[in-house]
Design an enzyme around this catalytic site. Structure first.
Site, PDB file in Angstrom:
ATOM      1  N   PRO A 290      -6.950  -1.305 -24.535  1.00 15.65           N
ATOM      2  CG  PRO A 290      -5.601  -1.997 -26.315  1.00 15.65           C
ATOM      3  CD  PRO A 290      -5.811  -2.167 -24.854  1.00 15.65           C
ATOM      4  CD  GLU A 291     -13.554   0.417 -24.004  1.00 14.83           C
ATOM      5  OE1 GLU A 291     -14.484   0.728 -24.751  1.00 14.83           O
ATOM      6  OE2 GLU A 291     -13.669   0.365 -22.761  1.00 14.83           O
TER       7      GLU A 291
END
Ligand SMILES: [Zn+2]
Length: 283
Positions: free
Chosen positions: A2-3
């Site tokens: 996840p960014e």
């Protein structure tokens, strides 16, 4: 992994069921994730009211009525699942417990938030709220890319005269917080800058132009995450992972989408990570 936009999407999904609510019961099902959990974590969370959910870089911060702040990092594979929401936004019932459900929050309003992380690169920690910014994971990171401190002059100043490739500079968390491989590739495409170009060889005007571009790239992804939240509420309650179309990321060998450009997207490896770019549009 996840960014920032995925983490922000998780935060926005959790806020309606957690903010203002008391943790009726917290369960911690193992001693550690990436690092050991803080001592007596379940006890310290049980009975606490969540005053607000914030995000700093890729960390979710829950400020509690106990004057402590819970830090949550999703790591590589961490997922947040919401079930049993009395507000009716998450319509599904509590699922059967799964093997990698490491932390479970039962909120006073009946909602259950489950942190599931098969690879256990995630992390949670508790610290005094007033010392949160000094936490080792947060102390030395740069300004938020969507915040007021991320300005043209800040970026020009930090990149000025540097011999490193611009991509490495944008990935440097001390220069700007929370940017990862995907969104740096996308921002450099929109900015028309080759990922391997050295900072020292880029004009201040082109560096300045990256600031609103970085914001736009993240805003677009957060907007895509926001629309995915509506789907998740109707699906299985999992937050934060959504389909998003990229201009260059993951598109090696595919045609460039810039109007009039006939090139195909190329991939190079920089510091062990793939960079995707258009050799014509990006110089
Ligand atoms: Zn192109």
């Amino acid at each position: 992994m996840p960014e920032l936009p995925e983490v922000e999407t998780v935060r926005r999904g959790l806020a309606p069921v957690m903010e203002g609510q008391v943790v009726a019961r917290a369960r911690v099902n193992r001693p550690d994730l990436r690092w050991p959990f803080p001592e007596r974590m379940a006890e310290r969370l049980t009975g606490a009211r969540v005053l607000q959910l914030r995000r700093r870089s890729k960390y979710i911060l829950a400020d509690l009525s106990t004057d402590e702040t819970l830090l949550i990092h999703l790591g590589m594979s961490g997922r947040m699942l919401v079930s049993g929401d009395p507000l009716g936004q998450f319509v599904h019932a509590h699922p059967m417990p799964e093997k990698h459900d490491h932390v479970v929050f039962d909120m006073e309003n009946g909602a259950r938030v489950t942190f599931n992380d098969p690879r256990r690169f995630g992390a949670m920690d508790l610290m005094p709220t007033q010392a949160a910014e000094a936490h080792p994971l947060l102390a030395r990171i740069g300004p938020e890319p969507l915040g007021n401190a991320f300005t043209e002059s800040h970026l020009v100043d930090r990149l000025k005269g540097r011999n490193m490739p611009v991509k490495s500079a944008l990935l440097d968390q001390k220069i700007v917080a929370g940017l990862g491989n995907i969104y740096v590739c996308e921002a450099l495409f929109r900015g028309g800058i080759h990922p391997a170009r050295r900072c020292v060889r880029i004009s201040a005007a082109r560096i300045s132009a990256l600031v609103p571009i970085v914001r736009d790239v993240l805003d677009d992804a957060i907007a895509a995450g926001g629309s995915s939240l509506r789907d998740f509420r109707q699906a299985d309650g999992e937050l934060g992972y959504f389909q998003h179309s990229f201009d260059v990321y993951g598109r090696e060998g595919e045609p460039c989408r810039a109007p009039g450009c006939t090139s195909t997207i190329e991939r190079i490896v920089q510091s062990g990570r793939s960079s995707f770019f258009c050799p014509t549009c990006q110089r």
